[in-house]
Scaffold this active site. Structure first.
Site, PDB file in Angstrom:
ATOM      1  N   SER A   1      -2.913 -67.392 -13.276  1.00 33.87           N
ATOM      2  CA  SER A   1      -3.357 -67.466 -14.662  1.00 33.87           C
ATOM      3  C   SER A   1      -4.880 -67.337 -14.718  1.00 33.87           C
ATOM      4  O   SER A   1      -5.424 -66.337 -14.255  1.00 33.87           O
ATOM      5  CB  SER A   1      -2.854 -68.765 -15.298  1.00 33.87           C
ATOM      6  OG  SER A   1      -3.062 -68.771 -16.675  1.00 33.87           O
TER       7      SER A   1
ATOM      8  N   HIS B   1       5.351 -66.943 -17.804  1.00 35.61           N
ATOM      9  CA  HIS B   1       4.099 -67.333 -17.164  1.00 35.61           C
ATOM     10  C   HIS B   1       4.334 -68.259 -15.971  1.00 35.61           C
ATOM     11  O   HIS B   1       3.581 -68.210 -14.999  1.00 35.61           O
ATOM     12  CB  HIS B   1       3.208 -68.028 -18.204  1.00 35.61           C
ATOM     13  CG  HIS B   1       1.768 -68.065 -17.851  1.00 35.61           C
ATOM     14  ND1 HIS B   1       0.977 -66.937 -17.750  1.00 35.61           N
ATOM     15  CD2 HIS B   1       0.939 -69.103 -17.562  1.00 35.61           C
ATOM     16  CE1 HIS B   1      -0.255 -67.273 -17.436  1.00 35.61           C
ATOM     17  NE2 HIS B   1      -0.306 -68.589 -17.309  1.00 35.61           N
TER      18      HIS B   1
END
Length: 695
Positions: free
Chosen positions: A549, A667
């Site tokens: 991320s 994610h």
């Protein structure tokens, strides 16, 4: 280091030379903007060809079965959670999974001792592979469970309501999209939840609303009523969370500016009056109701945090109860009539117990150097749980060498007893976690954890896996990850740099790498890599840099700026086009962290380090793999594709540069244990291939 050869080649992607955009008078080419259409046939064809190359590379790695065995052993262990009482006194809910389970199930225990019975309330293992149980919250009477289901690994959960006695899913469909975990009304007649309005459902007076808190009544055919929500202020987008207090008199409503600041209001349930507690977005505030008083954990006028109290009759009249200290006060939980304060002490946790008036009573000794708290959507959440008027104190704990474990604390005996410590196949006593300090180029001391086999010689050639994050006030603290455990068992060394931008050392540490100060995080990270070499752990060609991320952005920028410092880079679900990120989903709100490309100062600064825009043909970049979660809602899944395509075209002297699509993943990765294991095996396979290691 000799450049690895690809077993097969994929054609260079088409460049659209006419695709560009201006940032304050300067034009920037965007030749791969067409890849932002993931479902376009050209994008799908190119991605399939890239995936074929990546799979051919990973197939060449000898010992993949060994990698899978080690990751599986570190992943497949029995799991359980602290109990959630609801309904009769002898009834409680909890999460549980056996070592072979693909997903956690939501369970119900009735009775006590040998007479107790267990029932499965929700078993997502029986659902489709790409469906996940994101949350499950029982009603106070224990007859209903509001649960969130998502598809494809996304964070877009939809609330459903289960009738526990009949196991029937009710026809209720709460309003909005991207539902958060609900907060039940004390009489179990309905619940509050936060969500985004769906297109077409927004009334004219709500136009421009980004996130709101709704009240849904079970069985009602009327749309949920919006009770709180802010409109766009034309600068930022805010999001909300809601919880009902233990006493059942109030709902605590937070409105967040990402993880930088929040406002707090109490909704008095008796008359639905909205009472402000923290009106302005200038600090982080967490509020609990204890009797007729408020507890306010805040960093207002205290960058490392303090605990305040205020009477309910005057909720903005804060008085300091626990003052700011040298360590960062992360959370405070009121359990059993006492206050359990969790501090970050040099990036690991300490627990101090206080009386209700703030008097320090004692330290709670943890099993080892590790972590108690966890990071969730509302920031840092306490790993200490229980009721203010109850006796049970539950303590969560994990470390780099111990999987998430659950302990029970007996205050009278001052004893922490293991309730569930899983066996994940790693002998914690065989490894040591050291904390070292090094200097960043501007002289700032930065800490780093180094984890290794205690008998491992420091011969200057150890394979090292360096990780960092450096953003959004999120701390890089000791936590278990199966991929890390497998790396240790293969003889590797783990390193975790606590670079600026994270939450390890309070608000000041975070703000030291926000917006036009972000270079501090990149400098800190490159300095960590060079420190590992200068202190005899490894050489650059034996060091793989790994980030997830925002950490994916960190490791990619570091490789762009100091390609000689790393042998390989694994960048997972990163943001890489820093001039277009606000156009993706909710990332417009991330300008509070990164800065705004449309700002005359912040825009050029972003362009100066944006990886997609700073590729240089004269630089020999390390071997890199970009992992893209194709169902990502938190980071643009097309950014890794665009970045790899541009590197392949403009910096062919380095690399190679690989793309790993994480299909049916969001994610956080896949939705089953098997999918997560295979993703970890792919990552380790790349590390071994790039560094020339045979597992």
């Amino acid at each position: 280091m000799k450049k690895p050869k690809l077993p097969i080649e994929a054609a260079v992607a088409r460049q659209d030379q006419d695709s560009c955009h201006a940032v304050h008078g300067r034009w920037f080419q965007d030749p791969y903007a067409w890849m932002e259409r993931l479902d376009d046939a050209e994008t799908e064809t190119w991605l399939a060809a890239q995936e074929a190359v990546t799979r051919a590379v990973l197939a060449e790695v000898p010992g993949r079965d060994r990698l899978r065995a080690e990751v599986s052993r570190a992943s497949r262990y029995a799991r359980t959670s602290a109990p959630v009482p609801a309904g009769p006194d002898d009834q409680e809910f909890f999460w549980q999974a056996g070592a072979d389970a693909e997903k956690l199930a939501f369970m119900l225990r009735r009775g006590t001792g040998a007479a107790a019975t267990l029932e499965t309330v929700l078993d997502p293992g029986a659902w489709a592979n790409d469906e996940a149980l994101v949350f499950a919250v029982p009603s106070p009477d224990g007859r209903l469970v509001a649960f969130g289901k998502s598809v494809g690994g996304t964070h877009d959960a939809v609330i459903h309501v289960l009738d526990v006695p009949s196991r029937r899913v009710l026809p209720d469909r709460p309003r909005g999209s991207g539902h958060s975990a609900p907060a039940w009304l004390p009489d179990s007649s309905g619940f509050f939840y936060a969500a985004c309005p769906e297109p077409g459902e927004v009334s004219p007076e709500e136009e421009g609303l980004w996130h709101a808190v709704y009240e849904h009544r079970v069985g009602s055919h009327r749309p949920a009523r919006r009770i709180f929500g802010g409109r766009h202020d034309h600068e930022k987008e805010h999001w909300c969370t809601v919880k009902v207090t233990e006493c059942g008199r109030f709902a605590v409503i937070n409105q967040w500016d990402y993880v930088h600041a929040n406002t707090v209001h109490l909704l008095r349930l008796a008359d639905r009056e909205l009472i402000p507690v923290a009106r302005l977005m200038r600090s982080l505030n967490h509020v609990q109701v204890i009797g007729d008083s408020l507890l306010v954990h805040t960093d207002l006028d205290a960058p490392r945090g303090r605990l305040c109290t205020a009477p309910l009759a005057e909720p903005t009249a804060w008085r300091t109860l626990i003052p700011e200290g040298p360590d960062t006060l992360q959370t405070v939980a009121g359990v059993g009539g006492r206050l359990y304060a969790v501090y970050a002490h040099a990036a690991s946790h300490r627990v101090r117990i206080h009386a209700a008036d703030g008097t320090h009573l004692r330290e709670l000794e943890l099993p080892a150097l590790g972590s108690v708290n966890r990071n969730e959507g509302e920031g840092v959440v306490s790993g200490i749980s229980g009721r203010w008027d109850g006796d049970d104190v539950w303590v969560s704990f994990t470390s780099y060498v111990q999987p998430p474990s659950l302990y029970r604390y007996d205050y009278a005996a001052d004893r922490l007893s293991p309730h569930h410590v899983p066996d994940a196949g790693l002998d914690a006593s065989a490894y040591v976690t050291e904390q070292v300090w090094y200097e960043s180029p501007d002289g700032t001391p930065v800490s780093m954890f180094v984890v290794h086999d205690k008998d491992l010689p420091r011969d200057g050639r150890r394979p090292v896996r360096l990780s960092g994050y450096g953003g959004f006030n999120i701390a890089m603290e000791p936590r278990w990850a199966p991929v890390n455990a497998a790396w240790l068992k293969l003889g590797g060394v783990l390193a975790f740099a606590n670079v600026r931008g994270g939450g390890e050392y309070g608000r000041g540490w975070h703000e030291a790498a926000v917006k036009t100060r972000r270079q501090n995080a990149f400098d800190d990270y490159v300095a960590a890599a060079r420190h590992l070499v200068s202190t005899g752990w490894t050489t650059p060609d034996r060091l793989v840099s790994r980030g997830n991320s925002n950490g994916g952005l960190l490791v990619t920028v570091a490789a762009m700026q100091a390609p000689d410092a790393f042998g390989a880079v694994y960048s997972r679900v990163p943001v890489l086009d820093m001039l277009r990120f606000p156009r993706f989903g909710h990332l417009a709100a991330a300008t509070v962290e990164y800065g705004d490309p449309d700002d005359p100062v912040e825009g050029p600064y972003l362009a100066g380090y944006s990886p997609y825009h700073t590729i240089r043909a004269d630089r020999r970049y390390p071997v890199m793999m970009f992992a893209s979660a194709l169902n990502d809602r938190n980071a643009p899944p097309h950014d890794p594709l665009k970045m790899a395509a541009r590197l392949q075209a403009e910096a062919a002297g380095g690399g190679p540069y690989l793309v790993l699509p994480l299909r049916d993943s969001g994610h956080s990765g896949g939705t089953t244990a098997t999918a997560l294991i295979e993703q970890d095996v792919d990552e380790l396979g790349f590390c071994c291939w790039a560094l020339g290691i045979t597992p």
